[in-house]
Design a protein around this motif. Structure first.
Motif, PDB file in Angstrom:
ATOM      1  N   GLU A 121     -15.830   7.554   6.790  1.00 34.10           N
ATOM      2  CA  GLU A 121     -15.824   7.538   7.882  1.00 34.10           C
ATOM      3  C   GLU A 121     -17.135   7.385   8.403  1.00 34.10           C
ATOM      4  N   VAL A 122     -18.114   7.337   7.727  1.00 34.83           N
ATOM      5  CA  VAL A 122     -19.427   7.187   8.104  1.00 34.83           C
ATOM      6  C   VAL A 122     -19.644   6.176   9.110  1.00 34.83           C
ATOM      7  N   PRO A 123     -19.341   5.118   8.731  1.00 33.67           N
ATOM      8  CA  PRO A 123     -19.759   3.981   9.867  1.00 33.67           C
ATOM      9  C   PRO A 123     -19.215   4.162  11.403  1.00 33.67           C
ATOM     10  N   ARG A 124     -17.846   4.426  11.208  1.00 35.34           N
ATOM     11  CA  ARG A 124     -17.360   4.603  12.607  1.00 35.34           C
ATOM     12  C   ARG A 124     -18.193   5.866  13.248  1.00 35.34           C
ATOM     13  N   ASP A 125     -18.270   7.088  12.668  1.00 33.55           N
ATOM     14  CA  ASP A 125     -18.655   8.305  13.148  1.00 33.55           C
ATOM     15  C   ASP A 125     -20.053   8.051  13.528  1.00 33.55           C
ATOM     16  N   LEU A 126     -20.999   7.518  12.634  1.00 30.42           N
ATOM     17  CA  LEU A 126     -22.520   7.282  13.207  1.00 30.42           C
ATOM     18  C   LEU A 126     -22.567   6.312  14.246  1.00 30.42           C
ATOM     19  N   LYS A 127     -21.624   5.078  14.217  1.00 25.77           N
ATOM     20  CA  LYS A 127     -21.718   4.238  15.407  1.00 25.77           C
ATOM     21  C   LYS A 127     -21.582   4.972  16.674  1.00 25.77           C
ATOM     22  N   VAL A 128     -20.544   5.707  16.952  1.00 26.21           N
ATOM     23  CA  VAL A 128     -20.298   6.712  18.204  1.00 26.21           C
ATOM     24  C   VAL A 128     -21.356   7.282  18.483  1.00 26.21           C
ATOM     25  N   LYS A 129     -21.837   8.419  17.364  1.00 27.44           N
ATOM     26  CA  LYS A 129     -22.958   9.227  17.782  1.00 27.44           C
ATOM     27  C   LYS A 129     -24.091   8.637  18.103  1.00 27.44           C
TER      28      LYS A 129
END
Length: 482
Positions: free
Chosen positions: A132-140
């Motif tokens: 889930e890192v790419p999605r989470d990092l993109k949002v934050k």
């Protein structure tokens, strides 16, 4: 002599305006410099931590892909500096390039073509090779960078507006009134008599009528900067998000390594089995070599102090344009106290009876000291009002996580009027004004409802493009006003 006094009073008053403006510029520029230095340092430390730790952690998985990581940080910096970059696309491109290279390195026994990689990337969202890192990092990261970029830009826009407005020339009528205020007592043999405070206020309010109209949009900008500052040090958590980018990348790579077999199997199912490579090499060096602990060195306290200092300064600057006349009269012109009945009232030594005018262009229709044409707003100042609106709109969008392209919307326009000589009868005469029944024209810029940060989430913010179109309309209307 009168012409000399007129020129001298004009240059002195304009110098007062510029000096006062430089103080505000210095405050805003210092705030920008402090935050910019903090943010750049945060990004630099994250990049350095990645370069220091990844070689021993990932071996060839890192060393053969150094450019991918460098390009990411380069794109992040370019975005922060207001380049026309889509941040989400830049992050997506990073993960795609990283996946393609790591997948080949983790499967050296296979001959993997570019076409095969294209197929794999199409299934990446479904397989989630990095977790889930790419999605989470993109949002934050997107929210944090949008807020940081808008916040830094807001200080520069505010400083630039003050600079341009401080350079607006005085009108002929204003020059006459300033000369009468500051030098006529000398001609009357009353050089030691100070101007009456209310008299000074009416003169300066008449001269700075257009400048006072900046106040509403200026306050909205200050409020918007304060609102985004709260986001930066609060929900968007810039210190944690930006300072730990390298750690999130490491987490993503670890996810790929730990689930290599499962992910490879799913890719083979969707894209078919690639051919066996004739070069077959060992992947021992490509595996994680050892455990290196990545730590985030928090600078949250530094950010908290930066935001606290900025909010204090921004709050103090909210009323700058409205309080400027009283500030100039008390500190620069050295006007007498309001109750003094032995001050220079424009005609003699005594009390000053006329009431003090309100603030802004429309309220000068009956100013007894300065003849102001309220139907002809200063175009340079109207343009700067539009710049404030555009920047406030950007900050409002940043506050709710929306990105707005930054464009150079500055447009230097000439100020109105110039100084002139003072006739013989100026010093013993007050302007005769008769009440007007005509509705005053304040300005031609449509009033923007719901300014600033408050309520931003419950409404649709106008685009910067719309505001630019309005700006063009204002400039086009210049010929009508003149």
């Amino acid at each position: 002599m009168e012409e000399n006094f007129a020129n001298k009073s004009q240059s002195e008053f304009e110098a007062m305006m510029k000096e006062s403006g430089r103080s505000v510029q210095a405050t805003l520029t210092a705030q920008h410099r402090s935050f910019d230095s903090y943010f750049q340092d945060l990004l630099n430390k994250s990049e350095k931590a990645l370069y220091d730790a990844f070689p021993s952690m990932y071996g060839e998985l890192y060393t053969q892909n150094v450019k991918v990581f460098k390009d990411l940080y380069s794109e992040l910096r370019r975005y922060y500096r207001s380049s026309n970059i889509n941040l989400e696309e830049a992050l997506n491109e990073f993960w795609t390039r990283l996946l393609e290279r790591l997948f080949k390195l983790l499967n050296p026994q296979y001959h993997i073509t570019d076409e095969y990689l294209d197929c794999m990337v199409k299934h990446a969202e479904q397989h989630k090779p990095f977790g889930e890192v790419p999605r989470d990092l993109k949002v934050k990261a997107t929210r944090a960078f949008i807020a940081a970029r808008s916040y830094a830009q807001g200080f520069l826009v505010g400083s630039d507006v003050v600079k341009k407005v401080s350079q607006v020339s005085l009108s002929h009528e204003c020059t006459r009134a300033i000369m009468k205020l500051m030098y006529c007592p000398h001609c009357r043999g009353m050089s030691s008599v100070r101007p009456c405070n209310n008299y000074c206020l009416n003169v300066v309010k008449g001269c700075l009528a257009n400048q006072a109209d900046l106040s509403t949009e200026w306050k909205y900008l200050m409020d918007s900067l304060i609102g985004v500052a709260d986001r930066i040090d609060g929900p968007y958590n810039v210190d944690t998000v930006i300072g730990t980018i390298h750690m999130r990348i490491a987490e993503a790579i670890s996810n790929l390594q730990e689930n290599k077999d499962s992910i490879t199997s799913k890719v083979f199912q969707g894209c078919g089995n690639p051919k066996i490579s004739t070069k077959g090499s060992s992947s021992e060096d490509k595996k994680r070599r050892g455990k290196v602990t990545l730590e985030a060195k928090s600078s949250a306290q530094a950010l908290e102090m930066l935001v606290l200092d900025a909010k204090g300064n921004l709050t103090a600057l909210k009323t700058y344009w409205i309080t400027l006349p009283s500030s100039l009269c008390s500190k620069k012109v050295m006007a007498s106290s309001a109750s003094d009945d032995k001050c220079w009232n424009g005609m003699t030594k005594g009390s000053y009876l006329p009431q003090v005018m309100g603030d802004g262009l429309a309220n000068q229709i009956n100013n007894p000291e300065v003849e102001v044409d309220i139907t002809k707003p200063d175009m340079t100042i109207r343009q700067q009002i539009m710049q404030l609106k555009i920047m406030t709109n950007r900050l409002g969008n940043a506050n709710i996580g929306n990105d707005v392209d930054f464009q150079d919307t500055s447009d230097d326009m000439s100020g109105s009027g110039s100084g002139d000589s003072c006739p013989d009868d100026v010093c013993g005469k007050r302007l005769s004004k008769s009440p007007s029944t005509r509705q005053p024209e304040t300005n031609a810029i449509p009033k923007q409802s719901g300014h600033g940060i408050n309520g931003a989430s419950s409404r649709s913010l106008p685009s910067a493009s719309l505001l630019l179109l309005l700006s063009v309309a204002v400039i086009a209307a210049q010929h009508l006003w003149r």
